[in-house]
Design a protein around this motif. Structure first.
Motif, short mmCIF file in Angstrom:
data_model
loop_
_atom_site.label_atom_id
_atom_site.label_comp_id
_atom_site.label_asym_id
_atom_site.label_seq_id
_atom_site.Cartn_x
_atom_site.Cartn_y
_atom_site.Cartn_z
N THR A 149 -7.96 11.99 20.44
CA THR A 149 -7.13 12.48 19.33
C THR A 149 -7.52 13.89 18.91
N ASP A 150 -8.44 14.53 19.64
CA ASP A 150 -8.95 15.82 19.19
C ASP A 150 -7.89 16.90 19.11
N THR A 151 -6.93 16.91 20.05
CA THR A 151 -5.89 17.92 19.99
C THR A 151 -5.06 17.72 18.73
N ILE A 166 -3.29 19.31 13.49
CA ILE A 166 -2.96 18.93 12.11
C ILE A 166 -3.84 19.67 11.11
N GLU A 167 -5.14 19.80 11.44
CA GLU A 167 -6.05 20.41 10.47
C GLU A 167 -6.03 21.93 10.52
N HIS A 168 -5.94 22.49 11.72
CA HIS A 168 -6.05 23.95 11.83
C HIS A 168 -4.83 24.61 12.44
N GLY A 169 -3.82 23.83 12.81
CA GLY A 169 -2.62 24.39 13.44
C GLY A 169 -2.92 25.01 14.79
N SER A 170 -3.98 24.53 15.45
CA SER A 170 -4.40 25.16 16.71
C SER A 170 -4.34 24.16 17.85
N LEU A 171 -3.94 24.67 19.02
CA LEU A 171 -3.94 23.81 20.22
C LEU A 171 -4.99 24.30 21.21
N ARG A 172 -5.97 25.04 20.72
CA ARG A 172 -6.99 25.63 21.61
C ARG A 172 -7.82 24.54 22.29
N TYR A 173 -8.21 23.51 21.54
CA TYR A 173 -9.06 22.46 22.11
C TYR A 173 -8.18 21.31 22.56
N PHE A 181 -12.52 13.54 27.76
CA PHE A 181 -13.06 14.90 27.70
C PHE A 181 -12.08 15.84 27.01
N VAL A 182 -12.64 16.86 26.35
CA VAL A 182 -11.84 17.88 25.66
C VAL A 182 -12.29 19.22 26.22
N TYR A 183 -11.31 20.12 26.48
CA TYR A 183 -11.74 21.44 26.97
C TYR A 183 -11.24 22.54 26.06
N ASP A 184 -11.92 23.67 26.17
CA ASP A 184 -11.58 24.86 25.38
C ASP A 184 -10.66 25.72 26.23
N SER A 185 -9.37 25.79 25.85
CA SER A 185 -8.39 26.45 26.72
C SER A 185 -8.63 27.95 26.79
N GLU A 186 -9.43 28.50 25.88
CA GLU A 186 -9.69 29.94 25.95
C GLU A 186 -10.88 30.26 26.87
N LEU A 187 -11.69 29.27 27.16
CA LEU A 187 -12.87 29.54 28.00
C LEU A 187 -12.72 28.99 29.41
N TRP A 239 -22.86 12.82 18.81
CA TRP A 239 -21.61 13.53 19.03
C TRP A 239 -21.57 14.84 18.25
N SER A 240 -22.15 14.87 17.03
CA SER A 240 -22.06 16.07 16.20
C SER A 240 -22.65 17.29 16.89
N GLU A 241 -23.87 17.13 17.45
CA GLU A 241 -24.49 18.26 18.14
C GLU A 241 -23.63 18.72 19.31
N ALA A 242 -23.15 17.73 20.07
CA ALA A 242 -22.37 18.07 21.26
C ALA A 242 -21.13 18.86 20.86
N TYR A 243 -20.42 18.38 19.86
CA TYR A 243 -19.17 19.03 19.50
C TYR A 243 -19.42 20.39 18.86
N ASP A 244 -20.51 20.48 18.09
CA ASP A 244 -20.88 21.74 17.47
C ASP A 244 -21.20 22.79 18.54
N MET A 245 -21.93 22.39 19.58
CA MET A 245 -22.23 23.30 20.69
C MET A 245 -20.94 23.76 21.36
N PHE A 246 -20.05 22.80 21.54
CA PHE A 246 -18.77 23.08 22.18
C PHE A 246 -18.00 24.11 21.34
N LEU A 247 -17.94 23.91 20.03
CA LEU A 247 -17.22 24.84 19.15
C LEU A 247 -17.88 26.21 19.18
N ALA A 248 -19.20 26.24 19.33
CA ALA A 248 -19.90 27.53 19.37
C ALA A 248 -19.70 28.24 20.70
N GLY A 249 -19.05 27.59 21.65
CA GLY A 249 -18.76 28.24 22.92
C GLY A 249 -19.85 28.11 23.95
N GLU A 250 -20.80 27.18 23.74
CA GLU A 250 -21.89 27.04 24.71
C GLU A 250 -21.40 26.47 26.03
#
Lengths: 343, 337, 554
Positions: free
Chosen positions: B225-227, B232-239, B133-139, B205-216
């Motif tokens: 490996t998502d973190t 590496i891609e965005h310099g972010s540790l949010r997810y 599982f991956v979580y959104d540290s801002e939400l 997976w695409s729909e699920a991850y897209d919803m997750f990125l949209a903050g649903e």
């Protein structure tokens, strides 16, 4: 039945003036036929009366009350459409009963059925109640359309070329029946057609229309015998119209010079200037002798008479003669009228 | 119209002659790029040979197409790349692959034995990863970050988790198998309690991850490996990816030589190339999976990619035997049965 | 004369039927697997499948959602058809072209648009929360049955609108006038005359929409989640996960029986509504807005604009706003998809994708029109409704089964010799020509035979008579059919996936490639391009068609 008045009606579609100041009245129980070539605006007049078009000026009154503010469904005006506009999903009986069932006043079922039976009997279609429109002949459709329009007992009935889709024999037959039915019910009717025979046979009075204007309204025989414009003269029956020079004007008589001869004529409308049209019907002549000499080009035998065409010093001519015509043919004009040249 | 028909048939371009190796894979393998590098390398090694990737659909779709083509006796691929380990029984049952010859794949020596999931010698691994599982540290508040599978049942997480359908997606199946491995016979109970917390069970997976990125929802089923990816891609540790009680479900992806290939030599050379150090070191940043070649080095930023202390897996043969039963049971849970 | 006509139509129809059977027989082969057990014909598999309580649940849920979707599509599409029939306003053609846009969008893009717009944190809830000052999102539409129904309406309301518009504008305006002069008020006239006359069209559209919703797969799964699975999920499970083709075929067969039954009703309805009507004038239109009462329409338009343009607009907005390398992208994602170094993501350049998609759509549309005309001609002689309904099978069959049939058909002679692009063109033509038949045939039936006979007496050959007399009279129908075919081809996925040998990447495939590569912004940009191109293609097509119509009349 009611009296209909149309006053100074004007209807424009964009830049096109379809109806240009038309006025007439129809007495209670009278049949008025609007006659004219296609595109002359006669159907538009009907649609303005029915409320399907909104005129820019003028008035439409029934028994003195203006209809203009009313929607079509509250005018009490019936309309028989050119292609009948029968409801294809409803039976003959349901078509006839339609206005009684969904219009106002709404009749109870039993009364409705009685009325439908009566009307179908009137138009000679008893026994056809359950047929669908597509199972009927053109003539039968026409009768259903008439019955449907009469069922709601309109104060004025409008008929838009109701016989134009039928063949000639049927047209003749239905024409008489239509007149019988309208007269039997003492219906005030305005009937639009481009067929002069139909107009003469059906009408109490005929109004001839041309380019949005009403040229003349009269009883059929007056219209035929005393047309007031060259257009009316030509549109109803055959006519000879010769350009002539006015020699002497003494209303109601005038003398004109044409083809080197002087002819006496009655003045229906005073000519403007020194020129006028000399008008006479083919049968208003005596053949075999007379001052005019016609060179004949063709002759048609029509049973009780011959119709011949030719020229008199370059002027076109159509004549009726009871005997085998000789060529050249001499004739005398027995009766003629003077019409203005200006259109 | 008849002429049109004739024209169409006459206009057939019959191209023949050149040698070609056809490889079926799933679309992201091509879209992420290792496919292109492999093609360049391979064609440099074998001049005159064309390597053709066919990738229209996910792994399961491509395998189904391959099986159908084989069953219908149609011409098909030489190599299939992208077989999920749990699909092995299905592939073996339909006799998709022929055994590889280890002698002709020298790079196999660098692959640890525990990753070779096919004991029958038909399918070789080329990468591996962990479904978790991956979580959104801002939400998601810190105290709600789940530490174990049971934490996903907390009432505070009602409608806050997105997973994928085990019938149509590979991470979804992995998660179902994970719960079966973890809870044994008790897995249906776990799912019954989990359902109210699931906002959606998506097709892929695409729909699920897209919803997750949209903050649903703040928690999504994805990869360990998502973190590393977002770093590496965005310099972010949010997810942030997490393991649950040290667990995550292991996925090994494999490749094999299709039963009726005529290019046996080229096919072996292909397998060997994919296992080479050069290609293996592309896996972390293209596939976002770990290489199977033990000598391959991980790129900087991969310290954020999690390797669970207790990787979970199930014997593919057991999966093959029980899958239908499990999915049936799972379906019934969904409709409240 | 009759015999000769039959013979010439046979000449036209025969090659078409050869082509069609080359595809229809494989389809039947796949389906009949469901009735075979060890070389015996049997219903055992069908019975076993139907005995599964989960399958029964799937059927009842599928029917329920399809019914609700059809009703909601009708409720939204009927007023739209009404509006398009009754009013004229600037940009009307653009609006009509836009109504075809949902048709082409891959389900995954529609799902994206839906949760970006209707989601708990979507634009709509966001706006409502701001306006109403709420803590919690007020609209919890998504992740429920209603989300599915709404998404299906989004796809299918335009079908109703088109059907109603076509049927309504072919009504004789004198019928409504007759009601008025018989003293019947407008609303009652609508209920007693207009509506009954539109019913066959509505019924026909409803059967089609029900079939499309019944077969829907990705939308329910993507928007509602696994809790809202349809029968197609069952077929998918058997065929893909258990790889049990006979079982999948058995379920597919039951599914096909339901949908073909409806397709038959659709064919019957379609034959009725477009029966020739005597009509002297076109239906009059009013300028919009021109009356105070039109305010109600404005309200309704606002509502449907929210449903239609909300999700599409959200996808377009997403293509500009989704962060790229940590910053709002602006045109960044468009630069991204057009920059050559990102071509590997989709295996071709976006321009290449656009070209391929347009080429396939254009040629397959022309071919579908030719095939459709030929088959319509043949059906004029054969006059079989059952056959006509069977033609709809490619639309009425599960996409999993269809995929297998395509695989079977296109990997054998004669089709196997085609290049990938030509195979796709032919496949699309075979999939969509039944649509053309559906739209063209009833109108062709309605043409008076006298015209053709007149042309032939004047010395024209049968073909020439067709080209010079019938074709121009059918042109309007061909235009509509072509627009549908174009849109369907641009958005088609099953055939593209099954026939791909790795060379062709159509626009929808490119979108999937970007998605699987986590380039969500690029996928949105590509989807926006797909919408733009579809609308442009339909507008250009109709414009070209109408121009040639005018030329033909001159």
């Amino acid at each position: 039945m009611a009296r209909l008045e149309v006053e100074n009606l004007v209807k424009r579609f964009g830049p096109v003036v379809a109806v240009d100041g038309v006025s007439f009245s129809v007495e209670a129980g009278e049949i008025l036929v609007l006659l004219g070539p296609s595109g002359c605006g006669k159907t538009t007049v009907l649609r303005c009366i029915a409320g399907l078009e909104h005129p820019q000026a003028g008035d439409v009154r029934v028994d003195g009350r203006s209809l203009l503010g009313l929607p079509p469904e509250r005018r009490g005006v019936g309309l028989v459409f050119q292609r009948y506009a029968l409801f294809p999903h409803l039976s003959v009986a349901a078509n006839v009963a339609y206005g009684l069932r969904h219009g106002w006043p709404r009749l109870p079922r039993a009364q409705r059925q009685r009325k439908v039976a009566e009307l179908l009997a009137l138009v000679g279609l008893s026994g056809y109640e359950r047929r669908r429109p597509h199972e009927l002949s053109e003539g039968q459709k026409q009768r259903v359309a008439l019955a449907r329009a009469l069922a709601v007992e309109p104060k004025v009935l409008l008929l838009d070329e109701p016989l134009s889709a039928l063949d000639a024999a049927l047209r003749g037959e239905l024409r008489h029946e239509l007149r019988r039915i309208l007269k039997e019910r003492n219906t005030t009717a305005v009937y639009v057609t481009h067929d002069q025979t139909e107009a003469l046979a059906l009408a109490d009075r005929v109004g001839v229309m041309r380019a949005g204007k009403l040229e003349q309204v009269d009883r059929p025989q007056d219209l035929y015998e005393r047309p007031r414009t060259p257009f009316v003269a030509q549109f109803l029956g055959r006519a000879n119209l010769w350009l002539a020079r006015v020699v002497r004007l003494q209303p109601p008589k005038a003398w004109v010079e044409v083809a080197g001869l002087t002819v006496e004529a009655e003045v229906l409308a005073p000519p403007q200037g020194g020129e006028a049209l000399l008008f006479f019907r083919p049968e208003w002549v005596e053949t075999g002798h007379g001052p005019f000499q016609a060179e004949l080009r063709e002759a048609e035998y029509l049973g009780d008479h011959w119709e011949v065409r030719g020229r008199v010093q370059g002027l076109p001519l159509v004549l009726r003669t009871p005997t085998i015509p000789e060529n050249p043919l001499s004739f005398r004009i027995m009766r003629a009228f003077l019409l203005p040249t200006a259109e | 119209m008849r002429t049109l028909w004739v024209l169409v048939l006459v206009a057939l371009a019959v191209v023949a002659g050149a040698r070609e190796l056809v490889v079926y894979t799933y679309d992201s393998f091509v879209s992420w790029g290792p496919a292109l590098a492999i093609k360049e390398r391979f064609e440099a090694l074998f001049p005159g040979v064309t390597l053709r990737w066919v990738a229209v659909g996910d792994s399961s779709e491509m395998l189904s197409r391959l099986i159908a083509e084989l069953q219908l006796g149609l011409p098909t691929a030489d190599v299939f790349l992208g077989l999920a380990d749990v699909e092995l029984p299905r592939a073996l049952a339909h006799n998709v692959f022929q055994p590889y010859d280890p002698q002709r794949i020298p790079n196999l020596a660098d692959v640890p034995a525990e990753l070779i999931f096919d004991p029958t010698g038909h399918v070789l691994p080329y990468d591996h990863g962990y479904v978790t599982f991956v979580y959104d540290s801002e939400l998601l508040p810190e105290e709600l970050v789940p530490q174990g599978l049971e934490d996903l049942l907390r009432p505070e997480l009602r409608g806050k988790i997105i997973v994928t359908d085990p019938r149509t997606s590979s991470p979804g199946l992995s998660f179902l198998l994970w719960t079966i491995a973890h809870f044994g016979e008790g897995w249906p109970d776990y799912w019954r309690k989990l359902l109210p917390n699931l906002l959606a069970i998506t097709k892929g997976w695409s729909e699920a991850y897209d919803m997750f990125l949209a903050g649903e929802a703040p928690i999504v089923l994805s990869y360990s490996t998502d973190t590393a990816y977002s770093y590496i891609e965005h310099g972010s540790l949010r997810y942030r990816a997490i393991t649950l009680g040290g667990e995550a479900f292991r996925q090994v992806e494999g490749m094999g030589i299709v039963r009726n290939t005529k290019e046996l030599e080229l096919a072996h050379a292909f397998l060997n190339l994919v296992l080479s150090l050069e290609i293996q070191e592309l896996m972390p940043t293209t596939q976002w999976m770990f290489p199977v070649n033990a000598r391959a080095k991980l790129p900087p930023g991969y310290e954020y990619a999690l390797i669970p202390e207790k990787p979970v897996s199930l014997d593919p043969m057991l999966v093959g035997e029980k899958l239908e039963e499990w999915l049936n049971q799972w379906q019934k849970l969904l409709i409240g049965g | 004369m009759i015999r000769r006509r039959g013979a010439s139509l046979l000449w036209a129809g025969l090659p078409l039927f050869v082509l069609a059977t080359a595809f229809f027989l494989p389809l039947a082969n796949v389906l009949l697997l469901g009735l075979r057990l060890e070389d015996q014909w049997t219903l055992a598999r069908v019975r076993a499948v139907l005995a599964d309580p989960y399958v029964r649940h799937l059927f009842s849920f599928t029917a329920l959602q399809a019914l609700l979707s059809t009703l909601v599509s009708l409720a939204l599409g009927f007023p739209l058809g009404w509006f398009l029939t009754r009013y004229r306003f600037p940009g009307k053609r653009l609006v009509q072209a836009f109504t075809l846009a949902p048709f082409v969008l891959p389900p995954i893009t529609v799902a994206l648009g839906f949760f970006l717009f209707f989601g708990h944190t979507g634009y709509l809830n966001h706006a409502l929360q701001k306006i109403l000052r709420l803590q919690e999102p007020p609209l919890k539409l998504l992740y429920s049955l209603w989300a599915i129904v709404l998404a299906h309406a989004f796809y299918n309301a335009p079908v109703f609108a088109r059907f109603v518009h076509a049927a309504w504008s072919s009504l004789d305006p004198a019928l409504e006038e007759a009601c008025a002069v018989l003293g019947v008020r407008r609303f009652r006239a609508f209920l007693t005359v207009t509506l009954p006359l539109l019913l066959p069209a509505i019924f026909s559209a409803a059967a089609l929409v029900f079939v499309l919703c019944f077969l829907s797969f990705a939308i329910p799964l993507s928007l509602g989640g696994a809790r809202y699975a349809t029968v197609e999920v069952g077929v998918y499970l058997y065929a893909r996960v258990y790889v049990d083709l006979p079982r999948a075929a058995a379920l597919g067969l039951v599914q096909l029986l339901v949908t073909l039954g409806l397709a038959y009703l659709y064919v019957r309805g379609g034959g009725r509504w477009s029966a020739p009507q005597e009509r002297l004038r076109p239906l009059p239109t009013l300028p919009f807005p021109s009356r105070a009462a039109h305010g109600l329409w404005l309200l309704w338009l606002l509502g449907s604009a929210v449903l239609f343009f909300g999700p599409i607009g959200s996808v377009v907005a997403d293509s500009f706003t989704r962060p790229l390398a940590g910053r709002p992208a602006g045109l960044g994602w468009y630069r991204f998809i057009f920059s050559p170094e990102h071509n590997p993501f989709i295996g071709t350049s976006p321009l290449g994708s656009i070209r391929v998609s347009l080429e396939v759509a254009g040629f397959s549309t022309l071919l579908a029109l030719a095939l459709g005309l030929g088959v319509s001609g043949a059906l004029r002689v054969l006059r079989s409704r059952a056959l006509e309904a069977l033609l709809m099978a490619p639309l009425a069959v599960s996409s999993v089964v269809l995929g297998l049939a395509l695989l079977l058909a296109f990997h054998r002679p004669p089709f196997v010799y085609l290049s990938e692009k030509h195979a796709l063109i032919l496949a699309h033509a075979l999939l969509f020509y039944p649509f053309v038949v559906r739209i063209v045939r009833p109108i062709w039936e309605g043409l008076a035979p006298g015209w053709v006979e007149a042309a032939r007496v004047l010395g024209a050959s049968r073909l020439r008579a067709f080209l010079t007399v019938e074709a121009p009279l059918l042109a309007q129908a061909l235009l509509v059919a072509g627009a549908f075919s174009l849109a369907l081809s641009l958005g088609e996925m099953t055939a593209a996936a099954m026939l791909s040998r790795g060379e062709l990447v159509t626009l929808p495939l490119a979108i999937y490639r970007f998605l699987s590569a986590r380039r969500f912004g690029a996928a949105s940009a590509m989807a926006s391009l797909l919408i733009l191109i579809t609308v442009a293609a339909v507008v250009v097509w109709e414009w070209l068609g109408e121009r040639s119509l005018r030329h033909g009349q001159a």
